[in-house]
Design an enzyme around this catalytic site. Sequence first.
Site, PDB file in Angstrom:
ATOM      1  N   GLN A   1       0.865  -1.174   0.000  1.00 41.73           N
ATOM      2  CA  GLN A   1       0.000   0.000   0.000  1.00 41.73           C
ATOM      3  C   GLN A   1       0.904   1.227   0.000  1.00 41.73           C
ATOM      4  O   GLN A   1       1.912   1.264   0.705  1.00 41.73           O
ATOM      5  CB  GLN A   1      -0.864  -0.006   1.274  1.00 41.73           C
ATOM      6  CG  GLN A   1      -2.177   0.702   1.143  1.00 41.73           C
ATOM      7  CD  GLN A   1      -3.297  -0.187   0.607  1.00 41.73           C
ATOM      8  OE1 GLN A   1      -3.520  -1.282   1.097  1.00 41.73           O
ATOM      9  NE2 GLN A   1      -3.978   0.302  -0.416  1.00 41.73           N
TER      10      GLN A   1
ATOM     11  N   THR B   1       1.147  -0.095   6.612  1.00 40.18           N
ATOM     12  CA  THR B   1      -0.113  -0.813   6.881  1.00 40.18           C
ATOM     13  C   THR B   1       0.297  -2.276   6.906  1.00 40.18           C
ATOM     14  O   THR B   1       1.483  -2.595   6.845  1.00 40.18           O
ATOM     15  CB  THR B   1      -1.147  -0.646   5.758  1.00 40.18           C
ATOM     16  OG1 THR B   1      -0.682  -1.339   4.590  1.00 40.18           O
ATOM     17  CG2 THR B   1      -1.412   0.793   5.415  1.00 40.18           C
ATOM     18  N   THR B   2      -0.663  -3.182   6.950  1.00 40.41           N
ATOM     19  CA  THR B   2      -0.345  -4.600   6.807  1.00 40.41           C
ATOM     20  C   THR B   2      -1.073  -5.153   5.596  1.00 40.41           C
ATOM     21  O   THR B   2      -1.375  -6.316   5.492  1.00 40.41           O
ATOM     22  CB  THR B   2      -0.704  -5.341   8.111  1.00 40.41           C
ATOM     23  OG1 THR B   2      -0.017  -4.714   9.196  1.00 40.41           O
ATOM     24  CG2 THR B   2      -0.282  -6.797   8.079  1.00 40.41           C
ATOM     25  N   HIS B   3      -1.354  -4.279   4.623  1.00 40.66           N
ATOM     26  CA  HIS B   3      -2.197  -4.683   3.503  1.00 40.66           C
ATOM     27  C   HIS B   3      -1.384  -5.255   2.361  1.00 40.66           C
ATOM     28  O   HIS B   3      -1.301  -4.658   1.287  1.00 40.66           O
ATOM     29  CB  HIS B   3      -3.033  -3.509   3.025  1.00 40.66           C
ATOM     30  CG  HIS B   3      -3.884  -2.925   4.118  1.00 40.66           C
ATOM     31  ND1 HIS B   3      -4.316  -1.625   4.098  1.00 40.66           N
ATOM     32  CD2 HIS B   3      -4.377  -3.462   5.251  1.00 40.66           C
ATOM     33  CE1 HIS B   3      -5.048  -1.402   5.189  1.00 40.66           C
ATOM     34  NE2 HIS B   3      -5.089  -2.495   5.896  1.00 40.66           N
ATOM     35  N   TRP B   4      -0.790  -6.419   2.608  1.00 42.53           N
ATOM     36  CA  TRP B   4      -0.120  -7.124   1.526  1.00 42.53           C
ATOM     37  C   TRP B   4      -1.151  -7.850   0.668  1.00 42.53           C
ATOM     38  O   TRP B   4      -2.146  -8.356   1.173  1.00 42.53           O
ATOM     39  CB  TRP B   4       0.870  -8.153   2.095  1.00 42.53           C
ATOM     40  CG  TRP B   4       2.112  -7.524   2.619  1.00 42.53           C
ATOM     41  CD1 TRP B   4       2.427  -7.300   3.928  1.00 42.53           C
ATOM     42  CD2 TRP B   4       3.216  -7.029   1.847  1.00 42.53           C
ATOM     43  NE1 TRP B   4       3.662  -6.700   4.025  1.00 42.53           N
ATOM     44  CE2 TRP B   4       4.173  -6.527   2.765  1.00 42.53           C
ATOM     45  CE3 TRP B   4       3.504  -6.959   0.482  1.00 42.53           C
ATOM     46  CZ2 TRP B   4       5.383  -5.968   2.361  1.00 42.53           C
ATOM     47  CZ3 TRP B   4       4.700  -6.401   0.085  1.00 42.53           C
ATOM     48  CH2 TRP B   4       5.623  -5.917   1.017  1.00 42.53           C
TER      49      TRP B   4
END
Lengths: 593, 482
Positions: free
Chosen positions: A349, A518-521
Amino acid sequence: MANKNMKAVDVVIVGFGWTGAIMAKEMTEAGQSVVALERGVYRDTYPDGAYPKTINELEYQQRFKLFQNLNKSSFTFRRKTGDSAIPYRQIAMFKPGEGVGGAGLHWSGCHWRILPEELRMRSHYEERYGKGFIPKDMTLQDWGVTYEELEPYFDFAEKMMGTSGTAYRVGGKVVDDSGNPFEANRSDNFPLPAQKEQYQAALFRKAAQQAGFHPFTLPSANASAPYVNQYGCQMGPCTFCGYCSGYACYNYSKASPNVNIMPALRKSALFELRSSCNVLRIELDSTRKKATGVTYVDANGDTVFQPANIVIASTFAYNNARLFLLSGIGKPYDPVSNTGAVGRNIAFQMMSTINAFFDPGKNINGFIGAGGNGVAVDDFNGDHMDHGPLGFVGGSPIWCNPAGAKPISGIAVPSGTPKWGRDWKRAVKASYLNTMSFDVHGANMVYRDVYVDLDPNYKDAFGQPLLRFTFDWKDNDIRMSRYVTDQAVKIAHELKAREIKVTVKDFGAAPDLRSYQTTHWAGGVAMGTDPSTSVVNRYLQSWDVHNVFAVGSGVFAQGIGYNPTGAAVALTYWSARAIREQYLKDPRPLVSA
Amino acid sequence: MKRLILISALALGTAALAASAAYNLAYADESLSVPAPPKPPVGARLLNRETAPLRPLATPPADAALAQRVAKKDSPSADDQLLLRGAYLARAGDCVACHTSKGGAPFAGGLALASPIGAIYSTNITPDKEHGIGDWSYEDFARLMRTGVTKAGYTVYPAMPYPSYSRLTDEDMQALYAYFTKAVPPSAQANRANDIPWPLSMRWPLAIWRKLFAPTPAPYAAPAGTDAQLARGAYLVEGLGHCGSCHTPRSTTMQEKSLRDDSSRLYLSGGQLVDGWSVPSLRNEHGGGIAGWSQADLVEFLRTGRNQYTASFGAMNDVIEHSMQYMTEADLNAMSRYLLSLAPRNGAEPYRYDEATATAAYEGRPQTPGAALYLDRCAACHRSNGTGYGKAFPALAGNPVLQTGDATSAIRIILQGGRQPSTDSATAGLVMAPYAQLLNDQQVAEVTSYIQTAWGNRGATVSAADVAKIRKTAKPVEDRAP
């Protein structure tokens, strides 16, 4: 060789977060016996989210109590092929979750859908901007499913989570023009009305309107009222305690697998959950075209084989790619020859942030917060603007998401403030109640030279290679981010703050593993219509091993502007429907290659 | 700093003045107005309840095999019907709760029941021939159920509620016998000797007790003028329901003071302690009883453990989870109607909501240390106006548990935390976390006294010594097994 064999079941589920819990519920409803395996520990609102111990920023957010223990398993990173990759030794840039409930237990609760064009980026951009617009090394592809096909599942998921929001268009008609005018058609309203609007979000809304944009309320999976979902699971109302992301909600008001699905699953005699069980690989038969079950290491350290007819890979995001690679499912992606698909299409992201500082007396009261709460602007997300003159692909929502400014992490100070001492203390005191911030949450495209594979040097506690990220920021996404951030600065100016601080990436910026984004892989086991560039078909079924299905954001073919949970969850329901209505009746590849 | 304080004071003052209209906060940007907070209810109960439709009856796990076998046939045979009826009646009697140990086979016994003279272990009532009742005839079974006398000839402890079961009809007794000897899978679990020291372990006093206090066994006969529904309700409550075992006060000789509603009005009048909880009255009276509840409220409570007035806790959770949630809607309505027909005994005044405490709490003006504690630790869920949040967090205002002279339950819940029952209709068992580590005896006493007397509640106040006594046996609410 396993030293223990379990009794066969119909379905074995690897990883018990949102997507694993949804699959368990769907499969047990279809009369299938299910064993779910989760490598982390058992967790529930009580005692893991018990008041008051969960309101502990040091333990939960600074010491990452609910997150993956990187001593046992981690990742390696390098910017480009040929570099040697270094291990990610401390949680910082992203926060990998594990445990029963997974990241779904401790997420924020921003519950979005997806933009219709994001499901068919290749076709859409070529139709609108011509075949030459997408750069050659940008490996966009259509996902193989349309928004219209997914819409009922988005609706169902919102009702399952008790999502609170204001719809703009329902059944083709505008129902509330304070909603998001860019949003795609919905078949029904949100199950709960929008949460209350916090002061800084209200300021952002007014400023965004004055800047000529179209602000609307963020759809929040923090319930605005007590709510019972379709499974009979009860939620309490969110009371804005401000301890959302990284914590288990003590109030039953943040949607999670533990609150919204587990109580109903527990009642089914067909369901068994085994926690502290780390799956090593999916086992295949001699033809390598059929899975026979999974091998895992249990809490005692025994190696166990669990036979099953169907295997659901529902590990966190990128971990499905690792699981497929370790199991020999599909062809590993080779960036040099551009062959294979497992590990391809990795996206993150592209974030930027604006902080606004006001004079004392503004009383923003940022300690009040809820993870999914806020006001957003979609004017520059997806393809909502004309990309022709802009020279980049992709877009970004802008939002003010006051989730609670906590005493250790919530201390924003103006630029130039010393990092310690009397002047730092003065600045903290002057700023804490008088600061607000908002973010540009940019979609990240996919590229030939951005991928994951198995690290040749580093292994985890079970002796298996770590997942290696070859990841770098690309000019396209930086250009997009800088453009949208410029628009966000217009909103900032309307706030009439004393000072504005903009944090945005420069061209050539390296991914900084030390600072949280973020952690939006997304990606790694991308879905698609072409087996040479995708790992799973439109029903999330492996092209190569037809009784293996992969769910989660790992199936995304590129990054999206919104948070990924909503799309990951809707796709899981969609896949489960295909299994229930098509696959169980006649196990076979559901899409001809 | 001064300016901040001034502005904060202004803001609070403005809020106080304008609680019922949209108000402008004294911020630098005065064009922004924020919608008014909701007004607390006046003299009324919860307005924020939501009703989820009751789901169809579920099959108890112990009867899953029976249900599956019957489901395979086109229509159940007469024999199957008898077994199904027996299974249902066993649920109504909640036999499984006492006759199953934790993690043990259903009905194989082994559960320890605390008694004043030591632990009694329930027996194996599966059809195992050596350890269970496999070689009992129908007469043996009926005699035990009606008189407490076993096949071997000794009398069981009245922990087995045979005084209540004595009024079962023959028809129902036959169904139960068929169920226990034909449908329940046999288990070869041996019975445990009771932990009662000699001479207290001698059995013959129980025969005397039985002759003195147990009723002459006779099937239930409805009094004149009772319609079918009321009769059914009385039959279930006084018989298999054995509600009086907990809810009727007992004499020093341990018998229930009344086994049916009579002029004493002692039946189901509550007041004593069971398992460390103060037992509520089930009579249609104020001051802790069910006055003001509709029949639908009571049905909902029995089915799900929650309604707009309260939530179940403690020992009642097991009753709801193992027994009440499986009863038909008709039977629950009959029982509810019967309970609501029980005339008041305590002469208490009706509950009336008092807004003064709510307003003071809402405006951040706690009047007592207990009120301040409540705002800090309780109000997020139970709200400053005490009305809770629907079925998620129970109301405290008007909650029957808080209207009596005995605040044991309130103290114990605050110390231990509590879990709602988890049923098929309402699957989530929300948990309140324990406060024993967080609050000392004085603080627990203060906040308990507050909730017992706020919003028009008429319960008694308590002292730190009261809390200390209960703290000795307080255990934190258990984790649920994965």
